[in-house]
Write a protein that holds these residues in place. Structure first.
Motif, PDB file in Angstrom:
ATOM      1  N   ILE A 163       6.859 -13.320  -3.934  1.00  0.00           N
ATOM      2  CA  ILE A 163       5.489 -12.721  -5.218  1.00  0.00           C
ATOM      3  C   ILE A 163       4.692 -12.923  -4.449  1.00  0.00           C
ATOM      4  O   ILE A 163       3.910 -13.643  -3.923  1.00  0.00           O
ATOM      5  CB  ILE A 163       5.944 -13.949  -6.458  1.00  0.00           C
ATOM      6  N   LEU A 164       4.315 -11.761  -4.630  1.00  0.00           N
ATOM      7  CA  LEU A 164       2.579 -11.460  -4.141  1.00  0.00           C
ATOM      8  C   LEU A 164       1.352 -11.960  -5.141  1.00  0.00           C
ATOM      9  O   LEU A 164       1.516 -11.714  -6.588  1.00  0.00           O
ATOM     10  CB  LEU A 164       1.943 -10.228  -3.421  1.00  0.00           C
ATOM     11  N   THR A 165       0.217 -13.193  -4.858  1.00  0.00           N
ATOM     12  CA  THR A 165      -0.772 -13.505  -5.376  1.00  0.00           C
ATOM     13  C   THR A 165      -1.998 -13.442  -4.548  1.00  0.00           C
ATOM     14  O   THR A 165      -1.393 -13.353  -3.616  1.00  0.00           O
ATOM     15  CB  THR A 165      -0.801 -14.758  -5.905  1.00  0.00           C
ATOM     16  N   GLY A 166      -3.014 -13.974  -5.118  1.00  0.00           N
ATOM     17  CA  GLY A 166      -4.422 -13.518  -4.287  1.00  0.00           C
ATOM     18  C   GLY A 166      -5.413 -12.453  -5.145  1.00  0.00           C
ATOM     19  O   GLY A 166      -4.999 -12.901  -6.125  1.00  0.00           O
ATOM     20  N   GLU A 167      -6.437 -12.125  -3.580  1.00  0.00           N
ATOM     21  CA  GLU A 167      -7.686 -11.142  -4.493  1.00  0.00           C
ATOM     22  C   GLU A 167      -7.699 -10.869  -3.589  1.00  0.00           C
ATOM     23  O   GLU A 167      -7.540 -11.339  -2.120  1.00  0.00           O
ATOM     24  CB  GLU A 167      -8.826 -11.974  -4.889  1.00  0.00           C
ATOM     25  N   ALA A 168      -7.991  -9.559  -3.862  1.00  0.00           N
ATOM     26  CA  ALA A 168      -8.907  -9.031  -2.898  1.00  0.00           C
ATOM     27  C   ALA A 168     -10.387  -7.931  -3.184  1.00  0.00           C
ATOM     28  O   ALA A 168     -10.497  -7.222  -4.523  1.00  0.00           O
ATOM     29  CB  ALA A 168      -7.764  -7.878  -1.526  1.00  0.00           C
ATOM     30  N   THR A 169     -11.407  -7.252  -2.665  1.00  0.00           N
ATOM     31  CA  THR A 169     -12.212  -6.801  -2.976  1.00  0.00           C
ATOM     32  C   THR A 169     -12.061  -5.860  -1.687  1.00  0.00           C
ATOM     33  O   THR A 169     -13.237  -4.631  -1.978  1.00  0.00           O
ATOM     34  CB  THR A 169     -13.481  -7.089  -2.942  1.00  0.00           C
ATOM     35  N   ASN A 170     -11.244  -5.868  -1.185  1.00  0.00           N
ATOM     36  CA  ASN A 170     -11.055  -4.085  -0.162  1.00  0.00           C
ATOM     37  C   ASN A 170      -9.942  -3.514  -0.270  1.00  0.00           C
ATOM     38  O   ASN A 170      -8.863  -4.255  -0.012  1.00  0.00           O
ATOM     39  CB  ASN A 170     -11.240  -4.839   1.432  1.00  0.00           C
ATOM     40  N   LEU A 171     -10.147  -1.939  -0.642  1.00  0.00           N
ATOM     41  CA  LEU A 171      -8.317  -1.259  -0.659  1.00  0.00           C
ATOM     42  C   LEU A 171      -7.885  -0.901  -0.211  1.00  0.00           C
ATOM     43  O   LEU A 171      -6.690  -1.054  -0.003  1.00  0.00           O
ATOM     44  CB  LEU A 171      -9.207  -0.472  -1.259  1.00  0.00           C
ATOM     45  N   SER A 172      -9.284  -0.917   1.837  1.00  0.00           N
ATOM     46  CA  SER A 172      -7.578  -0.601   3.181  1.00  0.00           C
ATOM     47  C   SER A 172      -6.939  -1.845   2.941  1.00  0.00           C
ATOM     48  O   SER A 172      -5.422  -0.847   3.460  1.00  0.00           O
ATOM     49  CB  SER A 172      -8.897  -0.309   4.037  1.00  0.00           C
ATOM     50  N   PRO A 173      -7.079  -2.577   3.404  1.00  0.00           N
ATOM     51  CA  PRO A 173      -6.000  -4.023   3.726  1.00  0.00           C
ATOM     52  C   PRO A 173      -5.081  -3.801   3.021  1.00  0.00           C
ATOM     53  O   PRO A 173      -3.903  -3.697   3.084  1.00  0.00           O
ATOM     54  CB  PRO A 173      -6.569  -4.858   4.411  1.00  0.00           C
ATOM     55  N   TYR A 174      -5.317  -4.032   1.810  1.00  0.00           N
ATOM     56  CA  TYR A 174      -4.544  -4.191   0.250  1.00  0.00           C
ATOM     57  C   TYR A 174      -3.546  -2.819   0.764  1.00  0.00           C
ATOM     58  O   TYR A 174      -2.050  -3.557   0.237  1.00  0.00           O
ATOM     59  CB  TYR A 174      -4.972  -4.341  -0.796  1.00  0.00           C
ATOM     60  N   TYR A 175      -3.740  -1.222   0.175  1.00  0.00           N
ATOM     61  CA  TYR A 175      -3.127  -0.264   0.391  1.00  0.00           C
ATOM     62  C   TYR A 175      -1.940  -0.311   1.374  1.00  0.00           C
ATOM     63  O   TYR A 175      -1.237  -0.056   1.482  1.00  0.00           O
ATOM     64  CB  TYR A 175      -3.808   0.750   0.066  1.00  0.00           C
ATOM     65  N   LYS A 176      -2.430  -1.147   2.513  1.00  0.00           N
ATOM     66  CA  LYS A 176      -1.508  -0.657   3.704  1.00  0.00           C
ATOM     67  C   LYS A 176      -1.038  -1.993   3.678  1.00  0.00           C
ATOM     68  O   LYS A 176       0.377  -2.305   4.853  1.00  0.00           O
ATOM     69  CB  LYS A 176      -2.750  -1.114   4.923  1.00  0.00           C
ATOM     70  N   LEU A 177      -1.125  -2.928   3.346  1.00  0.00           N
ATOM     71  CA  LEU A 177      -0.176  -4.127   3.049  1.00  0.00           C
ATOM     72  C   LEU A 177       0.736  -3.605   1.754  1.00  0.00           C
ATOM     73  O   LEU A 177       2.612  -4.234   2.196  1.00  0.00           O
ATOM     74  CB  LEU A 177      -0.956  -5.292   2.169  1.00  0.00           C
ATOM     75  N   LYS A 178       0.504  -3.808   0.912  1.00  0.00           N
ATOM     76  CA  LYS A 178       1.368  -2.320   0.109  1.00  0.00           C
ATOM     77  C   LYS A 178       2.418  -1.409   0.314  1.00  0.00           C
ATOM     78  O   LYS A 178       4.327  -1.293   0.803  1.00  0.00           O
ATOM     79  CB  LYS A 178       0.789  -1.782  -1.064  1.00  0.00           C
ATOM     80  N   ASN A 179       2.745  -0.417   1.718  1.00  0.00           N
ATOM     81  CA  ASN A 179       2.555   0.624   2.168  1.00  0.00           C
ATOM     82  C   ASN A 179       3.786  -0.119   3.258  1.00  0.00           C
ATOM     83  O   ASN A 179       4.884   0.170   3.481  1.00  0.00           O
ATOM     84  CB  ASN A 179       1.926   1.271   3.040  1.00  0.00           C
ATOM     85  N   THR A 180       3.131  -1.279   3.745  1.00  0.00           N
ATOM     86  CA  THR A 180       4.528  -1.797   4.388  1.00  0.00           C
ATOM     87  C   THR A 180       5.692  -2.209   3.782  1.00  0.00           C
ATOM     88  O   THR A 180       6.755  -2.094   4.257  1.00  0.00           O
ATOM     89  CB  THR A 180       3.683  -3.082   5.574  1.00  0.00           C
ATOM     90  N   LEU A 181       5.598  -3.129   2.776  1.00  0.00           N
ATOM     91  CA  LEU A 181       6.298  -3.831   2.102  1.00  0.00           C
ATOM     92  C   LEU A 181       6.963  -2.104   1.426  1.00  0.00           C
ATOM     93  O   LEU A 181       8.545  -2.863   1.710  1.00  0.00           O
ATOM     94  CB  LEU A 181       5.888  -4.030   0.607  1.00  0.00           C
ATOM     95  N   THR A 182       6.814  -1.315   1.346  1.00  0.00           N
ATOM     96  CA  THR A 182       7.657   0.004   0.473  1.00  0.00           C
ATOM     97  C   THR A 182       8.639   0.564   1.800  1.00  0.00           C
ATOM     98  O   THR A 182       9.841   0.892   1.750  1.00  0.00           O
ATOM     99  CB  THR A 182       6.433   0.860   0.002  1.00  0.00           C
ATOM    100  N   ARG A 183       7.665   1.002   3.214  1.00  0.00           N
ATOM    101  CA  ARG A 183       8.316   1.185   4.128  1.00  0.00           C
ATOM    102  C   ARG A 183       9.782   0.087   4.685  1.00  0.00           C
ATOM    103  O   ARG A 183      10.530   0.492   5.001  1.00  0.00           O
ATOM    104  CB  ARG A 183       7.482   1.164   5.229  1.00  0.00           C
TER     105      ARG A 183
END
Length: 419
Positions: A60-80
């Motif tokens: 389960i991922l929790t937390g907060e982000a204001t920058n989309l670039s690292p957020y999407y890179k992290l999600k893409n890594t999990l998907t890969r």
């Protein structure tokens, strides 16, 4: 810094390409750490805080982000990696603030705090007319970001929240900037009764002007009158600031503005002529010369160009900042405690705010010699005519309609290139 970013990116792609499934989660956590260093090294100006919870055999991922670039890179890594997860990360601003992602300060000076309570520590201040980004809500407090990118909390009664249409209209309207240290906005042309106080750097919408006054409008539509010799049309004020080709003129104005704050009281973390501390004093002096710089002294010493590192004060120019504190050792890191503005005269004088505004000297032959400051000297920093992403020269930046978006910076270079 460039080498660090290159190393982080290289390691990021190496880790993504690894295929040992037993260590996938550890790799993802390490990738998150690398992304945080690259995109959000300072939590005061960028949020990217992700927690990985596996206590119930489910990620389960929790937390907060204001920058989309690292957020999407992290999600893409999990998907890969084919890692299944439940995403509870808040990308701010979200539904907590609706579509009113922006605000403008409606009071003379508002305090911004570390936490959403009136008893929380003061961390910054915002001036009348200052544009803000709104990213979160907690009770009667909003989490905002000031133009210097700092996050903090403000009480709701100090701001007017706006959607994109209203915010665009405010930013495109003609304005005036108050240039005196302190004063009043008056209810009528007789200048007897007042609407409110007003402080140096405050901005109001220009309604009309006469030989003796400007008629102005607050963000909440209240109207009033400013004496003409105490304010200036904002665009003309900005245009008249000395250009980089005439930097000596800007240096001279920095000294004049600094000395004009002689009666300003000391308030820890204050950033207005109602009260300021050493770094707040520096920030206000530069603001009134058309620059937005960080408030935090630890950030101020990290930006700009290093000068006079080894007590060679001949390297300093008028307007440079000088910092004091404890030098780094093998056992501890550098500690910055104080900052002043170099005056560039033959007396080696600098102006700084301690318990009161002082002009001190590094020359032991001068009556205002400050031996304690000299013994605690760390280095000088040059901001003028220096290319740095954390030093915004308002002559080169503007807020544009097409760039007013939820996640974009406030200001864009006039060439339309995002800073």
């Amino acid at each position: 810094m460039r080498f660090l970013k290159f190393a982080c990116v290289l390691l990021f792609f190496i880790l993504i390409s690894c295929s040992d499934n037993s260590n996938d989660l550890k790799r993802v956590q390490l990738i998150y750490s690398i992304l945080k260093v690259e995109y959000a090294p300072n939590e005061q100006t960028e949020l990217f805080n992700i927690n990985f919870d596996t206590t119930k055999d489910k990620l389960i991922l929790t937390g907060e982000a204001t920058n989309l670039s690292p957020y999407y890179k992290l999600k893409n890594t999990l998907t890969r990696k084919n890692i299944k997860y439940e995403n509870k990360v808040r990308v701010l601003p979200d539904s907590a603030v609706g579509n009113k992602w922006f605000a403008v300060v409606k009071k003379p000076v508002i305090d911004t705090r570390k936490q959403p309570t009136s008893s929380s520590d003061l961390v910054n201040q915002a001036l009348l007319g200052m544009p803000l980004k709104v990213i979160d809500k907690n009770g009667d407090f909003y989490r905002i970001q000031t133009p210097d990118r700092y996050f903090s909390w403000v009480a709701k009664d100090g701001i007017i929240r706006m959607n994109k249409v209203d915010f665009t209209e405010w930013n495109q309207s003609e304005k005036v900037i108050f240039i005196k240290t302190n004063g009043f906005v008056y209810t009528d042309k007789d200048f007897k009764e007042t609407v409110s106080e007003i402080t140096s750097g405050s901005i109001l919408k220009l309604v009309s002007n006469d030989e003796k006054y400007y008629e102005v409008e607050y963000p909440d539509k209240k109207k009033g009158f400013l004496l003409k010799n105490e304010a200036f049309p904002y665009n003309i004020w900005l245009k008249n600031l000395a250009s980089n080709d005439l930097m000596k003129g800007r240096q001279h104005n920095i000294e004049n503005v600094a000395k004009s704050f002689l009666e300003s009281p000391y308030i820890l973390n204050g950033v207005s002529t109602k009260g300021m501390d050493a770094s707040g004093f520096v920030k206000m002096v530069y603001l009134m010369n058309g620059f937005i710089i960080p408030k935090n002294i630890e950030q101020q010493i990290k930006i700009g160009k290093n000068v006079a590192i080894n007590l060679d004060f001949s390297e300093l120019d008028k307007g440079d900042l000088i910092f004091f504190g404890e030098k780094a050792t093998e056992e501890k890191k550098e500690i910055v405690t104080h900052v002043g503005i170099w005056l560039g005269n033959d007396k080696q004088e600098f102006i700084h705010l301690s318990e009161k505004l002082l002009i001190s000297s590094m020359d032991e032959n001068q009556p205002n010699y400050a031996p304690l400051n000299k013994s605690n000297y760390l280095k000088g920093k040059r901001y003028l005519n220096v290319n740095d992403n954390d030093i915004f020269d308002l002559k080169n930046y503007k807020i544009e309609n097409k760039n007013i978006r939820r996640y974009s910076p406030f200001y864009v270079v006039k060439s339309d290139k995002l800073f």
